[in-house]
Design a protein around this motif. Sequence first.
Motif, PDB file in Angstrom:
ATOM      1  N   PHE A 138      82.408  64.431  23.727  1.00  0.00           N
ATOM      2  CA  PHE A 138      81.408  63.578  24.381  1.00  0.00           C
ATOM      3  C   PHE A 138      80.028  63.861  23.798  1.00  0.00           C
ATOM      4  O   PHE A 138      79.737  64.996  23.389  1.00  0.00           O
ATOM      5  N   VAL A 139      79.195  62.822  23.762  1.00  0.00           N
ATOM      6  CA  VAL A 139      77.804  62.960  23.326  1.00  0.00           C
ATOM      7  C   VAL A 139      76.900  62.343  24.393  1.00  0.00           C
ATOM      8  O   VAL A 139      77.359  61.574  25.241  1.00  0.00           O
ATOM      9  N   VAL A 140      75.616  62.688  24.343  1.00  0.00           N
ATOM     10  CA  VAL A 140      74.658  62.101  25.284  1.00  0.00           C
ATOM     11  C   VAL A 140      74.596  60.588  25.026  1.00  0.00           C
ATOM     12  O   VAL A 140      74.384  60.151  23.884  1.00  0.00           O
ATOM     13  N   ALA A 141      74.803  59.800  26.085  1.00  0.00           N
ATOM     14  CA  ALA A 141      74.961  58.348  25.930  1.00  0.00           C
ATOM     15  C   ALA A 141      73.759  57.680  25.268  1.00  0.00           C
ATOM     16  O   ALA A 141      73.914  56.722  24.499  1.00  0.00           O
ATOM     17  N   SER A 142      72.553  58.204  25.552  1.00  0.00           N
ATOM     18  CA  SER A 142      71.364  57.547  24.990  1.00  0.00           C
ATOM     19  C   SER A 142      71.340  57.620  23.461  1.00  0.00           C
ATOM     20  O   SER A 142      70.724  56.785  22.815  1.00  0.00           O
ATOM     21  N   THR A 143      72.045  58.599  22.888  1.00  0.00           N
ATOM     22  CA  THR A 143      72.073  58.691  21.423  1.00  0.00           C
ATOM     23  C   THR A 143      72.905  57.546  20.824  1.00  0.00           C
ATOM     24  O   THR A 143      72.869  57.307  19.623  1.00  0.00           O
ATOM     25  N   LYS A 144      73.666  56.853  21.697  1.00  0.00           N
ATOM     26  CA  LYS A 144      74.481  55.714  21.239  1.00  0.00           C
ATOM     27  C   LYS A 144      73.953  54.400  21.811  1.00  0.00           C
ATOM     28  O   LYS A 144      74.658  53.392  21.846  1.00  0.00           O
ATOM     29  N   GLY A 145      72.702  54.470  22.342  1.00  0.00           N
ATOM     30  CA  GLY A 145      72.090  53.224  22.825  1.00  0.00           C
ATOM     31  C   GLY A 145      72.504  52.818  24.226  1.00  0.00           C
ATOM     32  O   GLY A 145      72.278  51.673  24.638  1.00  0.00           O
ATOM     33  N   ILE A 146      73.106  53.748  24.967  1.00  0.00           N
ATOM     34  CA  ILE A 146      73.507  53.420  26.338  1.00  0.00           C
ATOM     35  C   ILE A 146      72.569  54.121  27.323  1.00  0.00           C
ATOM     36  O   ILE A 146      72.404  55.339  27.313  1.00  0.00           O
ATOM     37  N   HIS A 147      71.974  53.305  28.176  1.00  0.00           N
ATOM     38  CA  HIS A 147      70.960  53.763  29.124  1.00  0.00           C
ATOM     39  C   HIS A 147      71.599  54.034  30.478  1.00  0.00           C
ATOM     40  O   HIS A 147      72.508  53.324  30.900  1.00  0.00           O
ATOM     41  N   TYR A 148      71.122  55.086  31.154  1.00  0.00           N
ATOM     42  CA  TYR A 148      71.623  55.424  32.493  1.00  0.00           C
ATOM     43  C   TYR A 148      70.800  54.678  33.527  1.00  0.00           C
ATOM     44  O   TYR A 148      69.568  54.809  33.567  1.00  0.00           O
ATOM     45  N   TYR A 149      71.475  53.918  34.375  1.00  0.00           N
ATOM     46  CA  TYR A 149      70.806  52.954  35.262  1.00  0.00           C
ATOM     47  C   TYR A 149      69.693  53.553  36.128  1.00  0.00           C
ATOM     48  O   TYR A 149      68.727  52.863  36.429  1.00  0.00           O
ATOM     49  N   ALA A 150      69.853  54.832  36.536  1.00  0.00           N
ATOM     50  CA  ALA A 150      68.931  55.385  37.527  1.00  0.00           C
ATOM     51  C   ALA A 150      67.736  56.116  36.913  1.00  0.00           C
ATOM     52  O   ALA A 150      66.963  56.735  37.633  1.00  0.00           O
ATOM     53  N   GLU A 151      67.595  56.074  35.613  1.00  0.00           N
ATOM     54  CA  GLU A 151      66.500  56.790  34.957  1.00  0.00           C
ATOM     55  C   GLU A 151      65.731  55.805  34.067  1.00  0.00           C
ATOM     56  O   GLU A 151      66.264  54.767  33.689  1.00  0.00           O
ATOM     57  N   PRO A 152      64.465  56.179  33.714  1.00  0.00           N
ATOM     58  CA  PRO A 152      63.691  55.271  32.854  1.00  0.00           C
ATOM     59  C   PRO A 152      64.437  54.976  31.546  1.00  0.00           C
ATOM     60  O   PRO A 152      65.150  55.847  31.023  1.00  0.00           O
ATOM     61  N   ARG A 153      64.282  53.766  31.053  1.00  0.00           N
ATOM     62  CA  ARG A 153      65.045  53.301  29.885  1.00  0.00           C
ATOM     63  C   ARG A 153      64.865  54.185  28.650  1.00  0.00           C
ATOM     64  O   ARG A 153      65.792  54.362  27.877  1.00  0.00           O
ATOM     65  N   ASP A 154      63.643  54.771  28.502  1.00  0.00           N
ATOM     66  CA  ASP A 154      63.395  55.553  27.285  1.00  0.00           C
ATOM     67  C   ASP A 154      63.711  57.042  27.464  1.00  0.00           C
ATOM     68  O   ASP A 154      63.460  57.849  26.574  1.00  0.00           O
ATOM     69  N   SER A 155      64.276  57.443  28.623  1.00  0.00           N
ATOM     70  CA  SER A 155      64.500  58.876  28.836  1.00  0.00           C
ATOM     71  C   SER A 155      65.848  59.311  28.254  1.00  0.00           C
ATOM     72  O   SER A 155      66.777  58.520  28.122  1.00  0.00           O
ATOM     73  N   GLU A 156      65.894  60.598  27.903  1.00  0.00           N
ATOM     74  CA  GLU A 156      67.142  61.161  27.401  1.00  0.00           C
ATOM     75  C   GLU A 156      67.834  61.802  28.602  1.00  0.00           C
ATOM     76  O   GLU A 156      67.377  62.833  29.103  1.00  0.00           O
ATOM     77  N   VAL A 157      68.895  61.198  29.070  1.00  0.00           N
ATOM     78  CA  VAL A 157      69.562  61.690  30.279  1.00  0.00           C
ATOM     79  C   VAL A 157      70.734  62.569  29.841  1.00  0.00           C
ATOM     80  O   VAL A 157      71.793  62.067  29.442  1.00  0.00           O
ATOM     81  N   LEU A 158      70.527  63.870  29.928  1.00  0.00           N
ATOM     82  CA  LEU A 158      71.483  64.808  29.323  1.00  0.00           C
ATOM     83  C   LEU A 158      72.827  64.854  30.031  1.00  0.00           C
ATOM     84  O   LEU A 158      73.795  65.382  29.483  1.00  0.00           O
ATOM     85  N   TYR A 159      72.890  64.305  31.245  1.00  0.00           N
ATOM     86  CA  TYR A 159      74.169  64.331  31.977  1.00  0.00           C
ATOM     87  C   TYR A 159      74.930  63.006  31.901  1.00  0.00           C
ATOM     88  O   TYR A 159      76.026  62.889  32.445  1.00  0.00           O
ATOM     89  N   CYS A 160      74.341  62.018  31.240  1.00  0.00           N
ATOM     90  CA  CYS A 160      75.072  60.749  31.062  1.00  0.00           C
ATOM     91  C   CYS A 160      75.701  60.789  29.674  1.00  0.00           C
ATOM     92  O   CYS A 160      75.007  60.756  28.658  1.00  0.00           O
ATOM     93  N   LEU A 161      77.011  60.894  29.652  1.00  0.00           N
ATOM     94  CA  LEU A 161      77.730  61.178  28.407  1.00  0.00           C
ATOM     95  C   LEU A 161      78.729  60.087  28.077  1.00  0.00           C
ATOM     96  O   LEU A 161      79.217  59.393  28.976  1.00  0.00           O
ATOM     97  N   LEU A 162      79.033  59.960  26.804  1.00  0.00           N
ATOM     98  CA  LEU A 162      80.094  59.014  26.439  1.00  0.00           C
ATOM     99  C   LEU A 162      80.902  59.510  25.253  1.00  0.00           C
ATOM    100  O   LEU A 162      80.462  60.371  24.486  1.00  0.00           O
ATOM    101  N   LYS A 163      82.078  58.950  25.165  1.00  0.00           N
ATOM    102  CA  LYS A 163      82.950  59.245  24.029  1.00  0.00           C
ATOM    103  C   LYS A 163      83.638  57.946  23.626  1.00  0.00           C
ATOM    104  O   LYS A 163      84.206  57.242  24.466  1.00  0.00           O
TER     105      LYS A 163
END
Length: 129
Positions: free
Chosen positions: A51-76
Amino acid sequence: MTFGPISIKPKYKRKGYGKALLDYSLDKAKALGVGAICIEGNIDFYGKSGFVVASTKGIHYYAEPRDSEVLYCLLKELKDGFLEGITGTYHTPQGYFVDENEVEKFDSHFPAKEKRSFPDSSGNQIKRN
Ligand SMILES: CC(C)(COP(=O)(O)OP(=O)(O)OC[C@H]1O[C@@H](n2cnc3c(N)ncnc32)[C@H](O)[C@@H]1OP(=O)(O)O)[C@@H](O)C(=O)NCCC(=O)NCCS
């Protein structure tokens, strides 16, 4: 797709069971034809399974600002390149949110329990009053 949480009884932690369960689940999802999995979790654990941090793949976490790096929102990605050229927002599915009053009502059917709080996989204290 999303899934989880997974949980290992404290006395069996750090013996590889969590990773085995996770990797088994990922294989099952892949067999179902799932292209990518997005979850909330600890990169120290999920990173071991790719898994990688989702924002590194262009996926934003709904509950945080769009430009933030949300370290707990992950994807694979389960299919190579599945998310290439795709951006979007991950929203925790409604089924994950519980009505605390309903939980209290349900719990009242069981013998009284002591309320305790434990750190979640990110080290944050989870407290239920
Ligand atoms: C997260 C959890 C499922 C991990 O299960 P586990 O069986 O202990 O994990 P594993 O033994 O398979 O660990 C595999 C690797 O992940 C990493 N890891 C696991 N737990 C970790 C932690 N708490 N902190 C940092 N890295 C961790 C380690 O690198 C570990 O390898 P190592 O033990 O050789 O260093 C378990 O700690 C748990 O049940 N936590 C409470 C519930 C929870 O937070 N679930 C996840 C929410 S989505």
